[in-house]
Motif scaffolding. Sequence first.
Motif, PDB file in Angstrom:
ATOM      1  N   GLY A   1       0.935  -1.551  -0.115  1.00  0.00           N
ATOM      2  CA  GLY A   1      -0.099   0.468  -0.128  1.00  0.00           C
ATOM      3  C   GLY A   1       0.437   1.228   0.282  1.00  0.00           C
ATOM      4  O   GLY A   1       0.468   2.129  -1.155  1.00  0.00           O
ATOM      5  N   SER A   2       1.719   1.382   0.740  1.00  0.00           N
ATOM      6  CA  SER A   2       2.642   2.461   0.832  1.00  0.00           C
ATOM      7  C   SER A   2       3.804   2.966  -0.602  1.00  0.00           C
ATOM      8  O   SER A   2       3.408   4.172  -1.148  1.00  0.00           O
ATOM      9  CB  SER A   2       3.829   2.176   1.598  1.00  0.00           C
ATOM     10  OG  SER A   2       5.148   1.120   1.659  1.00  0.00           O
ATOM     11  N   GLN A   3       3.415   1.961  -1.688  1.00  0.00           N
ATOM     12  CA  GLN A   3       3.677   2.361  -3.010  1.00  0.00           C
ATOM     13  C   GLN A   3       3.285   1.720  -3.762  1.00  0.00           C
ATOM     14  O   GLN A   3       3.780   2.521  -4.797  1.00  0.00           O
ATOM     15  CB  GLN A   3       5.481   1.129  -3.070  1.00  0.00           C
ATOM     16  CG  GLN A   3       6.569   1.573  -2.308  1.00  0.00           C
ATOM     17  CD  GLN A   3       7.200   0.475  -2.205  1.00  0.00           C
ATOM     18  OE1 GLN A   3       7.250  -0.123  -2.781  1.00  0.00           O
ATOM     19  NE2 GLN A   3       7.820  -0.052  -1.315  1.00  0.00           N
ATOM     20  N   GLY A   4       1.506   2.003  -3.081  1.00  0.00           N
ATOM     21  CA  GLY A   4       0.400   1.867  -4.351  1.00  0.00           C
ATOM     22  C   GLY A   4       1.478   0.769  -5.504  1.00  0.00           C
ATOM     23  O   GLY A   4       0.708   0.991  -7.318  1.00  0.00           O
ATOM     24  N   VAL A   5       1.376  -0.267  -5.268  1.00  0.00           N
ATOM     25  CA  VAL A   5       1.809  -1.481  -6.256  1.00  0.00           C
ATOM     26  C   VAL A   5       2.211  -2.740  -5.507  1.00  0.00           C
ATOM     27  O   VAL A   5       0.847  -3.221  -4.680  1.00  0.00           O
ATOM     28  CB  VAL A   5       3.219  -0.954  -6.384  1.00  0.00           C
ATOM     29  CG1 VAL A   5       3.826  -0.432  -7.525  1.00  0.00           C
ATOM     30  CG2 VAL A   5       3.963  -1.925  -5.408  1.00  0.00           C
ATOM     31  N   GLU A   6       1.584  -4.051  -6.891  1.00  0.00           N
ATOM     32  CA  GLU A   6       0.840  -5.032  -5.898  1.00  0.00           C
ATOM     33  C   GLU A   6       2.472  -5.996  -7.139  1.00  0.00           C
ATOM     34  O   GLU A   6       2.809  -4.790  -7.482  1.00  0.00           O
ATOM     35  CB  GLU A   6      -0.066  -5.172  -7.103  1.00  0.00           C
ATOM     36  CG  GLU A   6       0.244  -7.159  -6.178  1.00  0.00           C
ATOM     37  CD  GLU A   6      -1.377  -8.155  -6.843  1.00  0.00           C
ATOM     38  OE1 GLU A   6      -2.211  -7.873  -7.614  1.00  0.00           O
ATOM     39  OE2 GLU A   6      -2.277  -9.297  -6.834  1.00  0.00           O
ATOM     40  N   VAL A   7       3.061  -6.510  -6.280  1.00  0.00           N
ATOM     41  CA  VAL A   7       4.495  -7.120  -6.852  1.00  0.00           C
ATOM     42  C   VAL A   7       3.961  -8.407  -6.306  1.00  0.00           C
ATOM     43  O   VAL A   7       3.377  -9.407  -5.849  1.00  0.00           O
ATOM     44  CB  VAL A   7       4.792  -6.722  -5.356  1.00  0.00           C
ATOM     45  CG1 VAL A   7       5.126  -5.536  -5.760  1.00  0.00           C
ATOM     46  CG2 VAL A   7       4.795  -7.224  -4.040  1.00  0.00           C
ATOM     47  N   VAL A   8       5.102  -8.986  -6.874  1.00  0.00           N
ATOM     48  CA  VAL A   8       5.377 -10.797  -6.606  1.00  0.00           C
ATOM     49  C   VAL A   8       6.313 -10.606  -7.149  1.00  0.00           C
ATOM     50  O   VAL A   8       7.289  -9.782  -7.848  1.00  0.00           O
ATOM     51  CB  VAL A   8       4.392 -12.382  -8.135  1.00  0.00           C
ATOM     52  CG1 VAL A   8       4.880 -10.803  -9.342  1.00  0.00           C
ATOM     53  CG2 VAL A   8       4.676 -12.874  -7.570  1.00  0.00           C
ATOM     54  N   PHE A   9       7.108 -11.555  -6.417  1.00  0.00           N
ATOM     55  CA  PHE A   9       8.446 -12.483  -7.129  1.00  0.00           C
ATOM     56  C   PHE A   9       9.197 -13.569  -7.408  1.00  0.00           C
ATOM     57  O   PHE A   9       7.967 -14.508  -7.244  1.00  0.00           O
ATOM     58  CB  PHE A   9       9.088 -12.639  -5.959  1.00  0.00           C
ATOM     59  CG  PHE A   9       9.681 -11.211  -4.964  1.00  0.00           C
ATOM     60  CD1 PHE A   9      11.214 -10.258  -4.868  1.00  0.00           C
ATOM     61  CD2 PHE A   9       8.753 -11.080  -3.714  1.00  0.00           C
ATOM     62  CE1 PHE A   9      11.135  -9.826  -4.417  1.00  0.00           C
ATOM     63  CE2 PHE A   9       8.876  -9.297  -2.766  1.00  0.00           C
ATOM     64  CZ  PHE A   9      10.027  -8.896  -3.516  1.00  0.00           C
ATOM     65  N   VAL A  10      10.130 -13.800  -8.005  1.00  0.00           N
ATOM     66  CA  VAL A  10      10.371 -14.590  -9.227  1.00  0.00           C
ATOM     67  C   VAL A  10      12.297 -15.055  -9.079  1.00  0.00           C
ATOM     68  O   VAL A  10      12.719 -13.741  -9.049  1.00  0.00           O
ATOM     69  CB  VAL A  10       9.869 -14.635  -9.969  1.00  0.00           C
ATOM     70  CG1 VAL A  10      10.102 -13.773 -11.211  1.00  0.00           C
ATOM     71  CG2 VAL A  10      10.018 -15.690 -10.874  1.00  0.00           C
ATOM     72  N   GLY A  11      12.053 -16.245  -8.975  1.00  0.00           N
ATOM     73  CA  GLY A  11      13.636 -16.766  -9.136  1.00  0.00           C
ATOM     74  C   GLY A  11      14.128 -16.414  -7.719  1.00  0.00           C
ATOM     75  O   GLY A  11      13.815 -16.239  -6.419  1.00  0.00           O
ATOM     76  N   SER A  12      15.718 -16.790  -7.028  1.00  0.00           N
ATOM     77  CA  SER A  12      16.065 -16.552  -6.319  1.00  0.00           C
ATOM     78  C   SER A  12      17.694 -15.678  -6.600  1.00  0.00           C
ATOM     79  O   SER A  12      18.325 -15.983  -7.459  1.00  0.00           O
ATOM     80  CB  SER A  12      15.887 -17.794  -5.356  1.00  0.00           C
ATOM     81  OG  SER A  12      16.727 -18.891  -6.602  1.00  0.00           O
ATOM     82  N   GLY A  13      18.066 -15.915  -5.708  1.00  0.00           N
ATOM     83  CA  GLY A  13      19.997 -15.620  -5.087  1.00  0.00           C
ATOM     84  C   GLY A  13      19.805 -13.956  -6.356  1.00  0.00           C
ATOM     85  O   GLY A  13      18.568 -13.707  -5.560  1.00  0.00           O
ATOM     86  N   ALA A  14      21.167 -14.133  -6.604  1.00  0.00           N
ATOM     87  CA  ALA A  14      21.171 -12.675  -7.664  1.00  0.00           C
ATOM     88  C   ALA A  14      20.332 -13.242  -8.886  1.00  0.00           C
ATOM     89  O   ALA A  14      20.384 -12.083  -9.520  1.00  0.00           O
ATOM     90  CB  ALA A  14      22.865 -12.937  -8.070  1.00  0.00           C
TER      91      ALA A  14
END
Length: 136
Positions: A38-51
């Motif tokens: 909410g603080s950034q007005g975005v929806e996020v999703v992560f994918v992958g790992s490490g670097a």
Amino acid sequence: MTERALDHVGIAVHSLDDSLPLFESITGGKGYGREVVGSQGVEVVFVGSGAGRVELLAPVREDSGVAKYLARRGPGMHHLCYRVDDVAAELERYRAEGAQLIDQTPRPGAAGHLVAFIHPKSTGGVLVELLQAGHG
Ligand code: ZN
């Protein structure tokens, strides 16, 4: 000075649903940690790992920074995120160096971490996010 690890690369997209399969294919990973920040007005999703970890960001509000970014430049690389021990101390250091800060104080980011952004005008044209793990 302590070297900092890259936590993730942020990619601005119009739609998480449309873009996630592509980045799952690129990274070989599965999407996880999807949430509205909410603080950034975005929806996020992560994918992958490490670097190779990538954060896809899609706007949920028209006045969010990512919505403006997409309107101006279209989808693509949005920010680099580095892990730091103490975001507030880092902001103080940047402030003392005269850097332009987007966040004057740390704010809650994805997964409950404390984050802050440094303006690309002070970081060679690259939006930089600082992340303090395990707080907030
Ligand atoms: Zn990020």
